[in-house]
Write an enzyme that holds these catalytic residues in place. Sequence first.
Site, mmCIF file in Angstrom:
data_model
loop_
_atom_site.group_PDB
_atom_site.id
_atom_site.type_symbol
_atom_site.label_atom_id
_atom_site.label_comp_id
_atom_site.label_asym_id
_atom_site.label_seq_id
_atom_site.Cartn_x
_atom_site.Cartn_y
_atom_site.Cartn_z
ATOM 1 N N HIS A 1 -4.295 0.838 7.350
ATOM 2 C CA HIS A 1 -2.388 1.215 7.653
ATOM 3 C C HIS A 1 -2.932 2.940 6.564
ATOM 4 C CE1 HIS A 1 1.948 1.198 7.699
ATOM 5 N NE2 HIS A 1 1.708 1.996 6.771
ATOM 6 N N GLU A 2 -2.997 2.180 5.695
ATOM 7 C CA GLU A 2 -3.373 3.687 4.370
ATOM 8 C C GLU A 2 -4.044 4.909 4.523
ATOM 9 O OE1 GLU A 2 -0.711 3.058 2.568
ATOM 10 O OE2 GLU A 2 -0.468 1.029 2.946
ATOM 11 N N GLN B 1 2.443 9.707 1.013
ATOM 12 C CA GLN B 1 4.576 9.166 1.046
ATOM 13 C C GLN B 1 4.849 9.441 0.323
ATOM 14 O OE1 GLN B 1 2.413 5.046 1.899
ATOM 15 N NE2 GLN B 1 3.912 5.292 3.291
ATOM 16 N N GLY C 1 0.851 -1.299 -0.054
ATOM 17 C CA GLY C 1 0.181 -0.252 -0.022
ATOM 18 C C GLY C 1 1.271 0.988 -0.060
ATOM 19 N N HIS D 1 -2.371 7.618 7.025
ATOM 20 C CA HIS D 1 -1.458 8.137 6.690
ATOM 21 C C HIS D 1 -2.570 9.678 6.517
ATOM 22 C CE1 HIS D 1 2.528 5.961 6.511
ATOM 23 N NE2 HIS D 1 1.357 4.994 5.682
ATOM 24 N N CYS E 1 5.979 -0.513 6.798
ATOM 25 C CA CYS E 1 5.857 0.823 6.289
ATOM 26 C C CYS E 1 6.830 1.734 5.111
ATOM 27 C CB CYS E 1 5.270 1.976 7.213
ATOM 28 S SG CYS E 1 5.342 4.018 6.427
ATOM 29 N N LEU E 2 6.799 1.544 4.546
ATOM 30 C CA LEU E 2 7.289 2.061 2.797
ATOM 31 C C LEU E 2 8.206 3.735 4.187
ATOM 32 C CD1 LEU E 2 6.088 1.162 0.425
ATOM 33 C CD2 LEU E 2 8.038 0.306 1.150
HETATM 34 NI NI NI Z 1 2.869 3.015 5.325
#
Ligand code: NI
Length: 171
Positions: free
Chosen positions: A133-134, A51, A46, A137, A91-92
């Site tokens: 999670h997304e 991000q 995701g 953000h 998480c990226l």
């Molecule tokens: Ni993330």
Amino acid sequence: MALRDIREIGEECLTKKCKEVKEMTDRLRILIGDMIDTMHEAEGVGLAAPQVGILRRIVVIDVSEEGNEPIVLINPEIIEKRGEQTGPEGCLSVPGKTGMVTRAEYVKAKALDIDMNPIEVEGEGLLARAICHELDHLDGHLYTELVEGKLMTNEEFMEYLNANAKEGDSE
Ligand code: NI
């Protein structure tokens, strides 16, 4: 399509509440294509617009094994949640780290698709986790705020898994 730079924890864009998308534009279509490419390239499941430094309520998710079933959610909102799952999350924007997080086991969300048509997406397990999670953000929240125990390096996480496996063996 192009890859975008993934912003990392500590950068201000990851702490902001994102703005709703009112209309689809060529610019946003390009952004969404780039987000899907960037997510796949980074082997993530995701990616949210903040991000890549864009404060808009857009996320892309792909939990398929082949990485060829991306879902685009614009202005997403969770409308139903059930159950609980506790598991590892990463998480990226927080590279090299993992933490245990409890999320709903089942989630239903409403959103708009890339053509601004209303859609509903429901998921269990990893998809439910990814949606939660997304969406966090988009309100400036990272999973690190929810970690139970400590945020682990990949090495510590492997040790944690081994330790838990050993406990399991002795039962
Ligand atoms: Ni993330």
